[in-house]
Scaffold this active site. Structure first.
Site, PDB file in Angstrom:
ATOM      1  N   GLU A 201      11.750 -33.083   1.802  1.00 19.07           N
ATOM      2  CA  GLU A 201      12.587 -33.759   0.811  1.00 19.07           C
ATOM      3  C   GLU A 201      12.792 -35.316   0.973  1.00 19.07           C
ATOM      4  O   GLU A 201      13.589 -35.559   0.110  1.00 19.07           O
ATOM      5  CB  GLU A 201      13.358 -32.989   0.157  1.00 19.07           C
ATOM      6  CG  GLU A 201      13.008 -31.457  -0.517  1.00 19.07           C
ATOM      7  CD  GLU A 201      13.926 -31.111  -1.517  1.00 19.07           C
ATOM      8  OE1 GLU A 201      14.497 -31.841  -2.299  1.00 19.07           O
ATOM      9  OE2 GLU A 201      14.123 -29.756  -1.803  1.00 19.07           O
TER      10      GLU A 201
ATOM     11  N   GLU B 275       0.765  -1.323   0.172  1.00 17.64           N
ATOM     12  CA  GLU B 275       0.092  -0.041  -0.179  1.00 17.64           C
ATOM     13  C   GLU B 275       0.922   1.157  -0.061  1.00 17.64           C
ATOM     14  O   GLU B 275       0.505   2.255  -0.684  1.00 17.64           O
ATOM     15  CB  GLU B 275      -0.845   0.063   1.029  1.00 17.64           C
ATOM     16  CG  GLU B 275      -1.872  -1.154   1.249  1.00 17.64           C
ATOM     17  CD  GLU B 275      -1.296  -2.412   1.925  1.00 17.64           C
ATOM     18  OE1 GLU B 275      -2.314  -2.910   3.033  1.00 17.64           O
ATOM     19  OE2 GLU B 275      -0.251  -2.750   2.038  1.00 17.64           O
TER      20      GLU B 275
ATOM     21  N   ASP C 114      22.819 -39.707   0.311  1.00 19.53           N
ATOM     22  CA  ASP C 114      22.766 -38.565  -0.888  1.00 19.53           C
ATOM     23  C   ASP C 114      23.733 -37.545  -0.567  1.00 19.53           C
ATOM     24  O   ASP C 114      24.307 -36.977  -1.569  1.00 19.53           O
ATOM     25  CB  ASP C 114      21.642 -38.140  -1.465  1.00 19.53           C
ATOM     26  CG  ASP C 114      20.569 -39.251  -1.824  1.00 19.53           C
ATOM     27  OD1 ASP C 114      21.092 -40.381  -1.934  1.00 19.53           O
ATOM     28  OD2 ASP C 114      19.419 -38.902  -1.784  1.00 19.53           O
TER      29      ASP C 114
ATOM     30  N   ARG D  84      19.947 -23.912  -6.914  1.00 21.23           N
ATOM     31  CA  ARG D  84      20.866 -23.918  -7.867  1.00 21.23           C
ATOM     32  C   ARG D  84      20.549 -23.837  -9.223  1.00 21.23           C
ATOM     33  O   ARG D  84      21.138 -23.120  -9.956  1.00 21.23           O
ATOM     34  CB  ARG D  84      22.040 -25.101  -7.627  1.00 21.23           C
ATOM     35  CG  ARG D  84      22.619 -25.340  -6.337  1.00 21.23           C
ATOM     36  CD  ARG D  84      23.666 -26.311  -6.236  1.00 21.23           C
ATOM     37  NE  ARG D  84      23.190 -27.660  -6.856  1.00 21.23           N
ATOM     38  CZ  ARG D  84      22.204 -28.478  -6.112  1.00 21.23           C
ATOM     39  NH1 ARG D  84      22.007 -27.985  -4.750  1.00 21.23           N
ATOM     40  NH2 ARG D  84      21.657 -29.534  -6.475  1.00 21.23           N
TER      41      ARG D  84
ATOM     42  N   THR E 120       7.037 -40.879   5.411  1.00 20.72           N
ATOM     43  CA  THR E 120       6.002 -41.944   6.168  1.00 20.72           C
ATOM     44  C   THR E 120       5.566 -41.114   7.710  1.00 20.72           C
ATOM     45  O   THR E 120       4.414 -41.374   7.962  1.00 20.72           O
ATOM     46  CB  THR E 120       6.576 -43.437   6.531  1.00 20.72           C
ATOM     47  OG1 THR E 120       6.961 -43.637   5.051  1.00 20.72           O
ATOM     48  CG2 THR E 120       5.557 -44.243   6.934  1.00 20.72           C
TER      49      THR E 120
END
Length: 370
Positions: free
Chosen positions: A297, A52, A203, A210, A304
């Site tokens: 992720e 505003e 991992d 990125r 679960t």
């Protein structure tokens, strides 16, 4: 043009702030006088001008007697530690005569107060135009304000047969670079990314943005026994101070103290009813830290646990056209014995990204839009 046309433009402007305004909402404003748009603005970034104020400051002529369109109720001076001046006071000062608002601000320090302030000063207020669109636009903010915990979005990349990795733990890459770019767009919208320890061990992800331009979110690691590898990227890169580990290991544990000295935030929680941390307590603590949205992720045990706790607003599957067979499943045992107990997503959308399907839906869509 009519009220709906101007409000659609408001939504377009608000969208420009995506990924930059949290924990504030995305807000746009259009000012119209004598049938002509004389000012536009949006909340560009947390701590900067509200929409505003930006629209009033950009006006090509005096806004006295004009109509102001905004997707969210103008704020007041009731918010503790407020970083910007109250928008309602500026609207009154500038002698704007009508304000059109899509939805109330769910912030308990504002909720209805902004409208009341305007009406007390003889400003006409019209409510409800594109209200559903307004709530969807700021679904993370609305959920955070309503529940005190972050908006939770589960993101699952899997094969056609529901695997997130092979039996040997190989998962790079089930989806291709086009899908990865979409995932990084999602990452840039969220305050934090969350994974379990197994994902870090298998991992060694960086959990950063990125493939697109955007801010790097906090990185939340669920690590009940504090077994995260010392050389994990999330502990050693230049963003390690944005890593938060939840664990049941005592604060005086040497490993916990060492991580804290290295700038990693280690938060002690009691274990949940199972061997895993209590997810609801993790989310409550993140809410206390003003983290208003979390993208979960992985991995399978983590997905679960969120489903079993019934703790998620939205879920997105990226499904690759491959079949793995025996491997690590995306979702484990939920204790469902009949189809009547199964999760049925609402407001489902399906898109094709290259040869992959993106399926997204809500656990309870009505709770998002009401």
């Amino acid at each position: 043009m009519n009220d709906n046309d101007y409000m659609r433009r408001v939504m377009e402007l608000a969208e420009r702030g995506r990924g930059k305004t949290s924990p504030n909402p995305m807000v746009g404003t259009v000012i119209v006088k004598d049938g002509k748009v004389i000012g536009e603005g949006y909340h560009q970034e947390y701590g900067k001008k509200h929409a505003e104020i930006s629209a009033i400051d950009s006006a090509s002529e005096s806004v006295e007697g004009a109509t102001l369109y905004c997707n969210l109720e103008p704020c007041t001076n009731d918010i503790p530690n407020k970083k910007t001046p109250p928008c309602s006071e500026r609207i009154i000062k500038e002698k704007i005569t009508r304000v059109v608002i899509a939805s109330l601000d769910p912030n308990p320090y504002i909720n209805g107060r902004g409208i009341k302030k305007l009406q007390e000063n003889k400003i006409r207020v019209d409510m409800g135009i594109m209200a559903e669109e307004s709530r969807i636009l700021n679904q993370k903010y609305f959920t955070f304000m309503r529940t005190g915990r972050p908006f939770i979005h589960l993101k699952i990349a899997q094969s056609l047969d529901g695997r997130i990795a092979t039996s040997m733990g190989h998962s790079k890459w089930i989806t291709n670079e086009t899908a990865l770019k979409k995932v990084h767009e999602l990452r840039a919208e969220y305050d934090a990314l969350l994974v379990g320890t197994n994902t870090v061990i298998q991992d060694n992800p960086s959990l950063t943005v990125r493939y697109v331009r955007g801010k790097n979110p906090y990185r939340i690691i669920l690590d009940d026994q504090l077994v995260i590898p010392e050389k994990a990227v999330v502990l050693t890169d230049e963003l390690r101070t944005k890593t938060i580990i939840f664990t049941s290991v005592a604060p005086k544990n040497p490993r916990a103290q060492q991580l804290s000295r290295e700038g990693i935030k280690v938060i002690h929680l009691k274990s949940g009813q199972t061997k895993y941390l209590a997810i609801d307590e993790v989310m409550f603590r993140l809410g206390e830290m003003n983290i208003s949205s979390v993208l979960v992720e992985g991995g399978g045990e983590t997905f679960t646990s969120f489903l079993k706790a019934n703790l998620f607003e939205k879920i997105t599957f990226f499904i690759s056209p491959m079949i793995i067979g025996t491997g690590i499943q995306s979702i484990g045992q939920l204790g469902i014995s009949s189809l009547a107990q199964a999760y049925r997503l609402e407001h489902v959308k399906i898109d094709i990204i290259d040869s992959q399907a993106m399926v997204e839906g809500y656990r309870d869509y009505q709770s998002i839009i009401t």
